[in-house]
Design a protein around this motif. Structure first.
Motif, mmCIF file in Angstrom:
data_model
loop_
_atom_site.group_PDB
_atom_site.id
_atom_site.type_symbol
_atom_site.label_atom_id
_atom_site.label_comp_id
_atom_site.label_asym_id
_atom_site.label_seq_id
_atom_site.Cartn_x
_atom_site.Cartn_y
_atom_site.Cartn_z
ATOM 1 N N LYS A 1 0.810 -1.358 -0.138
ATOM 2 C CA LYS A 1 -0.087 -0.060 0.064
ATOM 3 C C LYS A 1 0.944 1.228 0.006
ATOM 4 O O LYS A 1 0.564 2.164 -0.806
ATOM 5 N N ASN A 2 1.989 1.205 0.739
ATOM 6 C CA ASN A 2 2.557 2.402 0.940
ATOM 7 C C ASN A 2 3.462 2.839 -0.121
ATOM 8 O O ASN A 2 3.531 3.863 -0.875
ATOM 9 N N LEU A 3 3.888 1.748 -1.181
ATOM 10 C CA LEU A 3 4.476 1.922 -2.381
ATOM 11 C C LEU A 3 3.505 2.646 -3.339
ATOM 12 O O LEU A 3 4.025 3.685 -4.195
ATOM 13 N N TRP A 4 2.221 2.114 -3.609
ATOM 14 C CA TRP A 4 1.434 2.685 -4.491
ATOM 15 C C TRP A 4 1.125 4.145 -3.978
ATOM 16 O O TRP A 4 0.646 4.880 -5.096
ATOM 17 N N ILE A 5 0.842 4.341 -2.719
ATOM 18 C CA ILE A 5 0.699 5.814 -2.406
ATOM 19 C C ILE A 5 1.911 6.706 -3.002
ATOM 20 O O ILE A 5 1.663 7.714 -3.300
ATOM 21 N N LEU A 6 3.084 6.173 -2.647
ATOM 22 C CA LEU A 6 4.365 6.699 -3.261
ATOM 23 C C LEU A 6 4.331 7.066 -4.678
ATOM 24 O O LEU A 6 4.706 8.103 -5.154
ATOM 25 N N VAL A 7 3.827 6.140 -5.203
ATOM 26 C CA VAL A 7 3.749 5.979 -6.750
ATOM 27 C C VAL A 7 2.824 7.373 -7.369
ATOM 28 O O VAL A 7 3.041 8.163 -7.871
#
Length: 387
Positions: free
Chosen positions: A5-11
Protein backbone atom coordinates in the motif's frame (compact mmCIF):
# COMPACT_ATOMS: atom_id res chain seq x y z
CA UNK A 1 2.84 -10.89 -3.90
CA UNK A 2 0.51 -8.78 -1.82
CA UNK A 3 0.44 -5.16 -2.99
CA UNK A 4 2.45 -2.76 -0.89
CA UNK A 5 0.00 0.00 0.00
CA UNK A 6 2.78 2.41 0.88
CA UNK A 7 4.48 1.86 -2.48
CA UNK A 8 1.33 2.67 -4.43
CA UNK A 9 0.68 5.79 -2.37
CA UNK A 10 4.26 6.81 -3.08
CA UNK A 11 3.68 6.14 -6.80
CA UNK A 12 0.60 8.39 -6.73
CA UNK A 13 2.56 11.16 -5.00
CA UNK A 14 5.39 10.87 -7.56
CA UNK A 15 2.98 10.97 -10.52
CA UNK A 16 1.34 14.12 -9.12
CA UNK A 17 4.69 15.76 -8.44
CA UNK A 18 6.29 14.90 -11.80
CA UNK A 19 3.10 15.91 -13.64
CA UNK A 20 3.48 19.39 -12.17
CA UNK A 21 7.07 19.57 -13.41
CA UNK A 22 6.07 18.27 -16.84
CA UNK A 23 3.42 20.99 -17.09
CA UNK A 24 5.71 23.96 -16.46
CA UNK A 25 8.93 23.00 -18.29
CA UNK A 26 7.57 23.40 -21.87
CA UNK A 27 5.88 26.76 -21.12
CA UNK A 28 8.69 28.22 -19.01
CA UNK A 29 10.52 29.95 -21.86
CA UNK A 30 7.46 31.60 -23.43
CA UNK A 31 6.25 32.73 -19.99
CA UNK A 32 9.66 34.05 -18.95
CA UNK A 33 10.10 36.08 -22.15
CA UNK A 34 7.71 38.67 -20.71
CA UNK A 35 10.33 39.29 -17.99
CA UNK A 36 13.28 39.44 -20.39
CA UNK A 37 14.21 35.73 -20.41
CA UNK A 38 16.30 34.75 -23.45
CA UNK A 39 18.19 31.68 -24.62
CA UNK A 40 21.23 32.45 -22.48
CA UNK A 41 19.32 33.23 -19.29
CA UNK A 42 17.06 30.20 -19.85
CA UNK A 43 20.14 27.99 -19.61
CA UNK A 44 21.18 29.79 -16.43
CA UNK A 45 17.66 29.41 -15.02
CA UNK A 46 17.65 25.67 -15.63
CA UNK A 47 21.19 25.33 -14.26
CA UNK A 48 20.27 27.23 -11.08
CA UNK A 49 17.86 24.43 -10.15
CA UNK A 50 20.45 21.69 -10.74
CA UNK A 51 23.18 23.50 -8.80
CA UNK A 52 20.86 24.16 -5.84
CA UNK A 53 19.72 20.52 -5.94
CA UNK A 54 23.33 19.28 -6.06
CA UNK A 55 24.07 20.92 -2.70
CA UNK A 56 20.69 20.34 -1.05
CA UNK A 57 19.68 16.79 -2.01
CA UNK A 58 22.43 14.93 -0.09
CA UNK A 59 21.68 17.03 3.00
CA UNK A 60 17.95 16.28 2.76
CA UNK A 61 18.69 12.58 2.29
CA UNK A 62 21.01 12.58 5.30
CA UNK A 63 18.38 14.35 7.41
CA UNK A 64 15.82 11.72 6.38
CA UNK A 65 18.17 9.06 7.82
CA UNK A 66 18.06 10.92 11.14
CA UNK A 67 14.52 12.37 11.39
CA UNK A 68 12.55 9.98 9.17
CA UNK A 69 11.63 9.97 5.48
CA UNK A 70 8.08 11.26 5.67
CA UNK A 71 8.69 14.77 7.10
CA UNK A 72 11.51 15.43 4.62
CA UNK A 73 9.37 14.26 1.70
CA UNK A 74 6.49 16.50 2.82
CA UNK A 75 8.88 19.48 3.13
CA UNK A 76 10.27 18.80 -0.35
CA UNK A 77 6.80 18.58 -1.90
CA UNK A 78 5.68 21.75 -0.11
CA UNK A 79 8.77 23.58 -1.42
CA UNK A 80 7.83 22.58 -4.98
CA UNK A 81 4.27 23.85 -4.42
CA UNK A 82 5.54 27.22 -3.17
CA UNK A 83 7.97 27.54 -6.09
CA UNK A 84 5.14 27.04 -8.60
CA UNK A 85 3.13 29.77 -6.86
CA UNK A 86 6.15 32.05 -7.04
CA UNK A 87 6.32 31.42 -10.78
CA UNK A 88 2.64 32.27 -11.18
CA UNK A 89 2.97 35.50 -9.18
CA UNK A 90 6.39 36.48 -10.57
CA UNK A 91 6.87 40.11 -11.54
CA UNK A 92 10.50 39.93 -12.56
CA UNK A 93 13.23 37.64 -13.84
CA UNK A 94 14.76 37.64 -10.36
CA UNK A 95 11.59 36.06 -8.97
CA UNK A 96 11.80 33.27 -11.56
CA UNK A 97 15.35 32.50 -10.45
CA UNK A 98 14.30 32.58 -6.78
CA UNK A 99 11.47 30.14 -7.50
CA UNK A 100 13.72 27.75 -9.40
CA UNK A 101 16.42 27.86 -6.71
CA UNK A 102 13.83 27.19 -3.98
CA UNK A 103 12.60 24.17 -5.92
CA UNK A 104 16.20 22.94 -6.15
CA UNK A 105 16.90 23.50 -2.45
CA UNK A 106 13.82 21.47 -1.51
CA UNK A 107 14.35 19.02 -4.37
CA UNK A 108 14.74 15.90 -2.29
CA UNK A 109 11.47 14.42 -3.56
CA UNK A 110 13.04 11.73 -5.74
CA UNK A 111 15.91 10.65 -3.48
CA UNK A 112 13.74 10.49 -0.33
CA UNK A 113 11.07 8.55 -2.24
CA UNK A 114 13.77 6.14 -3.41
CA UNK A 115 15.00 5.75 0.17
CA UNK A 116 11.45 4.89 1.28
CA UNK A 117 11.32 2.17 -1.38
CA UNK A 118 14.75 0.86 -0.34
CA UNK A 119 13.70 0.74 3.34
CA UNK A 120 11.03 -1.89 2.77
CA UNK A 121 12.36 -3.72 -0.29
CA UNK A 122 14.34 -6.95 -0.38
CA UNK A 123 17.23 -7.71 -2.76
CA UNK A 124 14.81 -9.88 -4.75
CA UNK A 125 12.13 -7.21 -5.37
CA UNK A 126 14.20 -4.02 -5.09
CA UNK A 127 14.79 -3.55 -8.83
CA UNK A 128 11.08 -4.17 -9.53
CA UNK A 129 10.00 -1.52 -7.01
CA UNK A 130 12.51 1.01 -8.30
CA UNK A 131 11.18 0.30 -11.79
CA UNK A 132 7.61 1.02 -10.69
CA UNK A 133 8.69 4.24 -8.98
CA UNK A 134 10.73 5.30 -12.02
CA UNK A 135 7.83 4.69 -14.40
CA UNK A 136 5.55 6.85 -12.21
CA UNK A 137 8.06 9.72 -12.37
CA UNK A 138 8.41 9.34 -16.14
CA UNK A 139 4.63 9.19 -16.65
CA UNK A 140 4.11 12.68 -15.26
CA UNK A 141 6.90 14.12 -17.42
CA UNK A 142 5.38 12.55 -20.56
CA UNK A 143 1.78 13.65 -19.92
CA UNK A 144 2.63 17.03 -18.37
CA UNK A 145 3.49 18.98 -21.57
CA UNK A 146 0.08 18.19 -23.09
CA UNK A 147 -1.72 19.32 -19.93
CA UNK A 148 0.43 22.46 -19.77
CA UNK A 149 -0.48 23.31 -23.36
CA UNK A 150 -4.18 23.04 -22.55
CA UNK A 151 -3.95 25.33 -19.51
CA UNK A 152 -1.83 27.90 -21.38
CA UNK A 153 -4.92 28.67 -23.47
CA UNK A 154 -6.64 29.95 -20.30
CA UNK A 155 -3.85 32.32 -19.24
CA UNK A 156 -0.02 32.38 -19.05
CA UNK A 157 -0.21 31.83 -15.28
CA UNK A 158 -2.77 28.99 -15.40
CA UNK A 159 -0.26 26.13 -15.87
CA UNK A 160 1.70 27.28 -12.81
CA UNK A 161 -1.39 27.58 -10.60
CA UNK A 162 -2.55 24.12 -11.72
CA UNK A 163 0.92 22.66 -11.09
CA UNK A 164 0.90 24.25 -7.62
CA UNK A 165 -2.50 22.74 -6.85
CA UNK A 166 -1.24 19.31 -7.94
CA UNK A 167 1.81 19.68 -5.70
CA UNK A 168 -0.45 20.65 -2.80
CA UNK A 169 -2.53 17.50 -3.35
CA UNK A 170 0.69 15.45 -3.43
CA UNK A 171 1.90 17.09 -0.22
CA UNK A 172 -1.39 16.33 1.56
CA UNK A 173 -1.42 12.72 0.30
CA UNK A 174 2.11 12.21 1.61
CA UNK A 175 1.31 13.83 4.96
CA UNK A 176 -1.94 11.93 5.53
CA UNK A 177 -1.60 8.52 3.87
CA UNK A 178 2.10 7.64 3.70
CA UNK A 179 3.50 5.38 6.40
CA UNK A 180 6.93 6.25 7.80
CA UNK A 181 9.53 3.67 6.72
CA UNK A 182 12.41 4.95 8.86
CA UNK A 183 10.93 5.89 12.27
CA UNK A 184 12.95 8.45 14.21
CA UNK A 185 13.97 7.75 17.79
CA UNK A 186 16.60 8.93 20.25
CA UNK A 187 18.70 5.92 19.27
CA UNK A 188 18.60 6.64 15.52
CA UNK A 189 19.19 10.36 16.07
CA UNK A 190 22.19 9.57 18.28
CA UNK A 191 23.71 7.50 15.46
CA UNK A 192 23.44 10.50 13.13
CA UNK A 193 24.66 13.23 15.46
CA UNK A 194 27.21 14.48 12.94
CA UNK A 195 26.14 16.99 10.30
CA UNK A 196 26.39 16.09 6.64
CA UNK A 197 29.86 16.79 5.24
CA UNK A 198 30.21 17.78 1.60
CA UNK A 199 33.43 15.80 1.50
CA UNK A 200 31.07 12.78 1.31
CA UNK A 201 30.40 13.77 -2.30
CA UNK A 202 34.01 12.78 -3.04
CA UNK A 203 34.48 9.92 -0.57
CA UNK A 204 31.33 8.20 -1.87
CA UNK A 205 32.85 8.02 -5.36
CA UNK A 206 35.86 6.21 -3.85
CA UNK A 207 33.71 3.36 -2.56
CA UNK A 208 34.22 0.46 -5.01
CA UNK A 209 30.67 -0.57 -5.89
CA UNK A 210 28.61 2.42 -4.78
CA UNK A 211 30.99 5.00 -6.24
CA UNK A 212 31.11 3.18 -9.57
CA UNK A 213 27.30 2.96 -9.73
CA UNK A 214 26.90 6.66 -8.88
CA UNK A 215 29.42 7.70 -11.54
CA UNK A 216 27.81 5.43 -14.15
CA UNK A 217 24.48 7.12 -13.38
CA UNK A 218 26.14 10.51 -13.83
CA UNK A 219 27.53 9.51 -17.24
CA UNK A 220 24.25 8.02 -18.46
CA UNK A 221 22.34 11.11 -17.31
CA UNK A 222 24.72 13.31 -19.30
CA UNK A 223 24.21 11.02 -22.29
CA UNK A 224 20.42 11.27 -22.06
CA UNK A 225 20.33 15.05 -21.72
CA UNK A 226 22.85 15.46 -24.55
CA UNK A 227 20.59 13.23 -26.67
CA UNK A 228 17.54 15.36 -25.80
CA UNK A 229 19.41 18.47 -26.99
CA UNK A 230 20.41 16.76 -30.23
CA UNK A 231 16.93 15.27 -30.64
CA UNK A 232 15.28 18.70 -30.69
CA UNK A 233 17.84 20.28 -33.04
CA UNK A 234 17.91 17.25 -35.38
CA UNK A 235 14.11 17.06 -35.53
CA UNK A 236 13.75 20.72 -36.54
CA UNK A 237 16.78 21.28 -38.77
CA UNK A 238 17.20 17.88 -40.45
CA UNK A 239 13.85 16.08 -40.29
CA UNK A 240 11.84 19.32 -40.68
CA UNK A 241 8.99 18.19 -38.42
CA UNK A 242 6.60 20.51 -36.56
CA UNK A 243 6.69 21.22 -32.78
CA UNK A 244 3.46 19.22 -32.25
CA UNK A 245 4.99 16.21 -33.99
CA UNK A 246 8.17 16.62 -31.93
CA UNK A 247 6.04 16.57 -28.78
CA UNK A 248 4.31 13.37 -29.87
CA UNK A 249 7.65 11.85 -30.89
CA UNK A 250 9.16 12.68 -27.51
CA UNK A 251 6.07 11.34 -25.70
CA UNK A 252 6.48 8.05 -27.59
CA UNK A 253 10.13 7.95 -26.55
CA UNK A 254 9.09 8.46 -22.91
CA UNK A 255 6.39 5.78 -23.10
CA UNK A 256 8.97 3.26 -24.38
CA UNK A 257 10.98 3.88 -21.20
CA UNK A 258 7.89 3.56 -18.97
CA UNK A 259 6.92 0.22 -20.54
CA UNK A 260 10.44 -1.12 -20.10
CA UNK A 261 10.59 -0.06 -16.44
CA UNK A 262 7.34 -1.95 -15.81
CA UNK A 263 8.97 -5.02 -17.40
CA UNK A 264 11.84 -5.03 -14.89
CA UNK A 265 10.50 -8.16 -13.06
CA UNK A 266 10.65 -10.11 -16.31
CA UNK A 267 14.28 -9.13 -16.88
CA UNK A 268 15.35 -9.92 -13.31
CA UNK A 269 13.74 -13.37 -13.56
CA UNK A 270 15.58 -14.13 -16.80
CA UNK A 271 18.88 -12.52 -15.73
CA UNK A 272 19.47 -12.53 -11.93
CA UNK A 273 22.52 -10.24 -12.27
CA UNK A 274 21.53 -6.56 -12.11
CA UNK A 275 24.98 -5.54 -13.35
CA UNK A 276 24.62 -7.78 -16.42
CA UNK A 277 21.21 -6.29 -17.23
CA UNK A 278 22.80 -2.85 -16.96
CA UNK A 279 25.62 -3.89 -19.30
CA UNK A 280 23.26 -5.31 -21.92
CA UNK A 281 21.00 -2.25 -21.83
CA UNK A 282 24.02 0.09 -22.04
CA UNK A 283 25.56 -1.58 -25.11
CA UNK A 284 22.19 -1.53 -26.91
CA UNK A 285 21.76 2.16 -26.07
CA UNK A 286 25.30 2.79 -27.31
CA UNK A 287 24.59 1.04 -30.63
CA UNK A 288 21.34 2.98 -31.15
CA UNK A 289 22.94 6.32 -30.32
CA UNK A 290 26.04 5.70 -32.45
CA UNK A 291 23.94 4.71 -35.48
CA UNK A 292 21.82 7.86 -35.02
CA UNK A 293 24.90 9.89 -35.81
CA UNK A 294 25.07 8.43 -39.34
CA UNK A 295 21.43 8.79 -40.48
CA UNK A 296 19.33 11.66 -41.79
CA UNK A 297 15.87 10.16 -42.38
CA UNK A 298 12.86 9.77 -40.12
CA UNK A 299 12.17 6.01 -39.98
CA UNK A 300 15.67 4.77 -38.99
CA UNK A 301 15.99 7.68 -36.55
CA UNK A 302 12.64 6.77 -34.95
CA UNK A 303 13.75 3.14 -34.62
CA UNK A 304 17.01 4.20 -32.95
CA UNK A 305 15.16 6.47 -30.52
CA UNK A 306 12.71 3.68 -29.71
CA UNK A 307 15.53 1.23 -28.95
CA UNK A 308 17.35 3.84 -26.86
CA UNK A 309 14.18 4.87 -25.01
CA UNK A 310 13.33 1.27 -24.15
CA UNK A 311 16.69 0.12 -22.83
CA UNK A 312 17.56 3.43 -21.18
CA UNK A 313 14.47 2.75 -19.05
CA UNK A 314 16.38 -0.07 -17.32
CA UNK A 315 19.17 2.28 -16.18
CA UNK A 316 17.77 3.78 -12.97
CA UNK A 317 16.04 0.66 -11.58
CA UNK A 318 19.25 -1.37 -11.92
CA UNK A 319 21.61 1.33 -10.60
CA UNK A 320 19.37 2.27 -7.67
CA UNK A 321 18.94 -1.39 -6.74
CA UNK A 322 22.72 -2.00 -6.93
CA UNK A 323 23.35 1.05 -4.71
CA UNK A 324 20.67 0.04 -2.19
CA UNK A 325 22.01 -3.54 -2.10
CA UNK A 326 25.43 -2.26 -0.99
CA UNK A 327 24.62 0.32 1.69
CA UNK A 328 23.48 0.15 5.29
CA UNK A 329 19.92 1.20 6.06
CA UNK A 330 21.24 4.05 8.21
CA UNK A 331 22.81 5.79 5.20
CA UNK A 332 20.30 5.04 2.45
CA UNK A 333 18.92 8.57 2.40
CA UNK A 334 22.38 10.16 2.26
CA UNK A 335 23.80 7.92 -0.48
CA UNK A 336 20.68 8.05 -2.67
CA UNK A 337 20.72 11.82 -2.15
CA UNK A 338 24.32 11.96 -3.34
CA UNK A 339 23.35 9.82 -6.33
CA UNK A 340 20.57 12.30 -7.19
CA UNK A 341 22.99 15.21 -6.69
CA UNK A 342 25.35 13.86 -9.34
CA UNK A 343 22.39 13.19 -11.64
CA UNK A 344 21.35 16.84 -11.29
CA UNK A 345 24.83 17.98 -12.38
CA UNK A 346 24.66 15.53 -15.28
CA UNK A 347 21.40 17.18 -16.32
CA UNK A 348 23.30 20.48 -16.59
CA UNK A 349 26.53 19.25 -18.18
CA UNK A 350 24.77 17.07 -20.77
CA UNK A 351 23.03 19.94 -22.63
CA UNK A 352 26.04 22.23 -22.09
CA UNK A 353 28.53 19.85 -23.73
CA UNK A 354 25.97 19.01 -26.45
CA UNK A 355 25.68 22.72 -27.25
CA UNK A 356 29.45 22.97 -27.61
CA UNK A 357 29.80 20.07 -30.08
CA UNK A 358 26.94 21.27 -32.30
CA UNK A 359 29.51 23.75 -33.62
CA UNK A 360 31.00 20.74 -35.45
CA UNK A 361 27.67 19.33 -36.68
CA UNK A 362 24.23 18.35 -35.41
CA UNK A 363 25.13 14.65 -35.75
CA UNK A 364 28.12 15.10 -33.45
CA UNK A 365 25.73 15.35 -30.46
CA UNK A 366 24.78 11.70 -30.95
CA UNK A 367 28.44 10.70 -31.13
CA UNK A 368 29.06 12.58 -27.86
CA UNK A 369 26.11 10.84 -26.21
CA UNK A 370 27.36 7.45 -27.42
CA UNK A 371 30.82 8.25 -25.98
CA UNK A 372 29.28 8.86 -22.52
CA UNK A 373 27.33 5.59 -22.80
CA UNK A 374 30.44 3.65 -23.86
CA UNK A 375 32.36 4.99 -20.85
CA UNK A 376 29.48 3.89 -18.59
CA UNK A 377 29.41 0.45 -20.23
CA UNK A 378 33.13 -0.07 -19.64
CA UNK A 379 32.78 0.98 -15.99
CA UNK A 380 29.90 -1.47 -15.53
CA UNK A 381 32.43 -4.33 -15.84
CA UNK A 382 33.65 -3.23 -12.39
CA UNK A 383 30.12 -3.68 -11.01
CA UNK A 384 29.89 -7.17 -12.55
CA UNK A 385 33.25 -8.10 -11.07
CA UNK A 386 32.24 -6.90 -7.59
CA UNK A 387 28.89 -8.65 -7.86
Amino acid sequence: MKADKNLWILVLVCIINSLGLGIIIPVLYSYGKTFGLNGTTLGALMASFSIAQFFATPVLGSLSDKWGRKPLLVISLAGTCISFLMFAEAGSLLMLFAARILDGLTGGNVSVAQAMVADTATPQNRARRFGILGSSLAFGIVIGPFVGGVFTKLSPQAPFFFAASLSLVGTLCAAIFLRETNPSSKKTRARHHEKFKYSSLITTLKRPTIGTAVFIGFLLTMAQLAMVTGFQTFSVDILKIWPTEIGLFFAGFGLCGIIMQLCVPMFTRLIPSKALILMISSILCFAAMLYSGFISSFVPFAICMCVYGMFNGLRNPMLNAIIADNIDKGEQGKILGINQAYASIGQTLGPLTAGLVTVISIHSVFFLSSFYILAAFLLSFRLKKKE
